[in-house]
Design a protein around this motif. Structure first.
Motif, PDB file in Angstrom:
ATOM      1  N   CYS A   9      -6.171  -4.848  -5.517  1.00 18.60           N
ATOM      2  CA  CYS A   9      -7.510  -4.725  -6.112  1.00 18.60           C
ATOM      3  C   CYS A   9      -8.275  -3.528  -5.553  1.00 18.60           C
ATOM      4  O   CYS A   9      -9.078  -2.921  -6.272  1.00 18.60           O
ATOM      5  CB  CYS A   9      -8.288  -6.020  -5.927  1.00 18.60           C
ATOM      6  SG  CYS A   9      -7.672  -7.336  -7.021  1.00 18.60           S
ATOM      7  N   GLU A  10      -8.033  -3.149  -4.325  1.00 18.20           N
ATOM      8  CA  GLU A  10      -8.655  -1.945  -3.759  1.00 18.20           C
ATOM      9  C   GLU A  10      -8.157  -0.696  -4.500  1.00 18.20           C
ATOM     10  O   GLU A  10      -8.921   0.230  -4.745  1.00 18.20           O
ATOM     11  CB  GLU A  10      -8.368  -1.821  -2.259  1.00 18.20           C
ATOM     12  CG  GLU A  10      -9.188  -2.763  -1.407  1.00 18.20           C
ATOM     13  CD  GLU A  10     -10.690  -2.542  -1.560  1.00 18.20           C
ATOM     14  OE1 GLU A  10     -11.142  -1.369  -1.502  1.00 18.20           O
ATOM     15  OE2 GLU A  10     -11.418  -3.540  -1.756  1.00 18.20           O
ATOM     16  N   TYR A  11      -6.892  -0.666  -4.845  1.00 19.75           N
ATOM     17  CA  TYR A  11      -6.346   0.463  -5.611  1.00 19.75           C
ATOM     18  C   TYR A  11      -6.946   0.489  -7.010  1.00 19.75           C
ATOM     19  O   TYR A  11      -7.248   1.558  -7.542  1.00 19.75           O
ATOM     20  CB  TYR A  11      -4.810   0.391  -5.667  1.00 19.75           C
ATOM     21  CG  TYR A  11      -4.185   0.915  -4.413  1.00 19.75           C
ATOM     22  CD1 TYR A  11      -3.713   2.220  -4.336  1.00 19.75           C
ATOM     23  CD2 TYR A  11      -4.093   0.118  -3.274  1.00 19.75           C
ATOM     24  CE1 TYR A  11      -3.156   2.715  -3.173  1.00 19.75           C
ATOM     25  CE2 TYR A  11      -3.544   0.603  -2.106  1.00 19.75           C
ATOM     26  CZ  TYR A  11      -3.076   1.903  -2.053  1.00 19.75           C
ATOM     27  OH  TYR A  11      -2.542   2.387  -0.894  1.00 19.75           O
ATOM     28  N   SER A  48      -2.328 -11.292   1.590  1.00 22.85           N
ATOM     29  CA  SER A  48      -3.420 -10.457   1.067  1.00 22.85           C
ATOM     30  C   SER A  48      -2.953  -9.395   0.063  1.00 22.85           C
ATOM     31  O   SER A  48      -3.658  -8.422  -0.171  1.00 22.85           O
ATOM     32  CB  SER A  48      -4.160  -9.790   2.237  1.00 22.85           C
ATOM     33  OG  SER A  48      -3.276  -8.965   2.967  1.00 22.85           O
ATOM     34  N   LYS A  87      -9.862  -0.455  -7.913  1.00 26.99           N
ATOM     35  CA  LYS A  87     -11.234   0.067  -7.823  1.00 26.99           C
ATOM     36  C   LYS A  87     -11.266   1.589  -7.862  1.00 26.99           C
ATOM     37  O   LYS A  87     -12.207   2.182  -8.362  1.00 26.99           O
ATOM     38  CB  LYS A  87     -11.904  -0.400  -6.522  1.00 26.99           C
ATOM     39  CG  LYS A  87     -12.293  -1.843  -6.504  1.00 26.99           C
ATOM     40  CD  LYS A  87     -12.921  -2.182  -5.156  1.00 26.99           C
ATOM     41  CE  LYS A  87     -13.130  -3.664  -5.006  1.00 26.99           C
ATOM     42  NZ  LYS A  87     -13.633  -4.015  -3.659  1.00 26.99           N
ATOM     43  N   ASN A  88     -10.242   2.226  -7.314  1.00 27.46           N
ATOM     44  CA  ASN A  88     -10.190   3.683  -7.205  1.00 27.46           C
ATOM     45  C   ASN A  88      -9.385   4.369  -8.300  1.00 27.46           C
ATOM     46  O   ASN A  88      -9.453   5.587  -8.448  1.00 27.46           O
ATOM     47  CB  ASN A  88      -9.633   4.091  -5.841  1.00 27.46           C
ATOM     48  CG  ASN A  88     -10.525   3.656  -4.713  1.00 27.46           C
ATOM     49  OD1 ASN A  88     -11.736   3.840  -4.766  1.00 27.46           O
ATOM     50  ND2 ASN A  88      -9.934   3.040  -3.700  1.00 27.46           N
ATOM     51  N   ALA A 135       0.839  -1.210   0.000  1.00 29.37           N
ATOM     52  CA  ALA A 135       0.000   0.000   0.000  1.00 29.37           C
ATOM     53  C   ALA A 135       0.870   1.254   0.000  1.00 29.37           C
ATOM     54  O   ALA A 135       0.598   2.209  -0.733  1.00 29.37           O
ATOM     55  CB  ALA A 135      -0.942  -0.003   1.190  1.00 29.37           C
ATOM     56  N   GLU A 147      -5.624  -8.634  -2.663  1.00 27.70           N
ATOM     57  CA  GLU A 147      -6.771  -7.859  -2.175  1.00 27.70           C
ATOM     58  C   GLU A 147      -6.428  -6.378  -2.039  1.00 27.70           C
ATOM     59  O   GLU A 147      -7.232  -5.509  -2.388  1.00 27.70           O
ATOM     60  CB  GLU A 147      -7.277  -8.413  -0.838  1.00 27.70           C
ATOM     61  CG  GLU A 147      -7.924  -9.773  -0.938  1.00 27.70           C
ATOM     62  CD  GLU A 147      -6.942 -10.948  -0.970  1.00 27.70           C
ATOM     63  OE1 GLU A 147      -5.710 -10.734  -0.773  1.00 27.70           O
ATOM     64  OE2 GLU A 147      -7.396 -12.074  -1.230  1.00 27.70           O
ATOM     65  N   ILE A 148      -5.242  -6.098  -1.560  1.00 29.49           N
ATOM     66  CA  ILE A 148      -4.819  -4.701  -1.387  1.00 29.49           C
ATOM     67  C   ILE A 148      -4.693  -4.027  -2.749  1.00 29.49           C
ATOM     68  O   ILE A 148      -5.193  -2.916  -2.950  1.00 29.49           O
ATOM     69  CB  ILE A 148      -3.499  -4.631  -0.590  1.00 29.49           C
ATOM     70  CG1 ILE A 148      -3.745  -5.110   0.845  1.00 29.49           C
ATOM     71  CG2 ILE A 148      -2.924  -3.220  -0.619  1.00 29.49           C
ATOM     72  CD1 ILE A 148      -2.491  -5.378   1.647  1.00 29.49           C
TER      73      ILE A 148
END
Length: 148
Positions: free
Chosen positions: A51-53, A45, A55-56, A19, A48-49
């Motif tokens: 993939c959060e980026y 993970s 999304k944004n 991150a 998952e981390i």
């Protein structure tokens, strides 16, 4: 128009650091970049981390390394290079999952590689620091290499 810079980010089991690395990319003063994250099949993970980026920010993309490529950093980078080639990447910045980029890193490099420049590539100097001492992170330091 500003040229697109393709960042190839190799990763493996770096959920504790990724991150911060991605934040340093998002914070670039040069905004015309894409970041291709190639994961050497992490078991934590990391996915998952990332993939959060995604999304944004659609400048990020995520790929798991396939069996076609050897395990380890060189195989991961080769997978990323093949993706970059398929996208006709013009400028490539290699990056690792425990690196931090100065905010103007890409901008300084791309300006030095302007169309009338005789440079083919730039090489960044790195400075090691421990997790609590980031006093040197804000200084852009790189060398220019002239073509022959």
């Amino acid at each position: 128009m500003k040229p697109l810079v393709t960042i190839l980010l190799a990763t493996f089991n770096r959920s504790n650091l990724i991150a911060e690395t991605l934040n340093s990319i998002v914070s670039q003063t040069y905004s015309n970049w894409e970041c291709i994250v190639i994961d050497d099949n992490s078991t934590d993970s990391t996915e998952e981390i990332v993939c959060e980026y995604i999304k944004n920010d659609n400048r990020f993309s995520y790929y798991k390394k396939t069996e076609k490529y050897k395990k380890g950093l060189s195989g991961t980078r080769n997978h990323g290079l093949d993706i970059a080639i398929s996208r006709n990447a013009e400028f490539i910045q290699f990056f690792d999952d425990d690196d931090l980029m100065c905010p103007n890193n890409i901008e300084a490099k791309i300006l030095s590689l302007a169309p009338k420049s005789d440079l083919n590539f730039t090489i960044s100097k790195f400075e090691k620091f421990d997790h609590d001492d980031r006093s040197n992170v804000s200084r852009p330091i790189f060398k220019l290499s002239h073509s022959h």
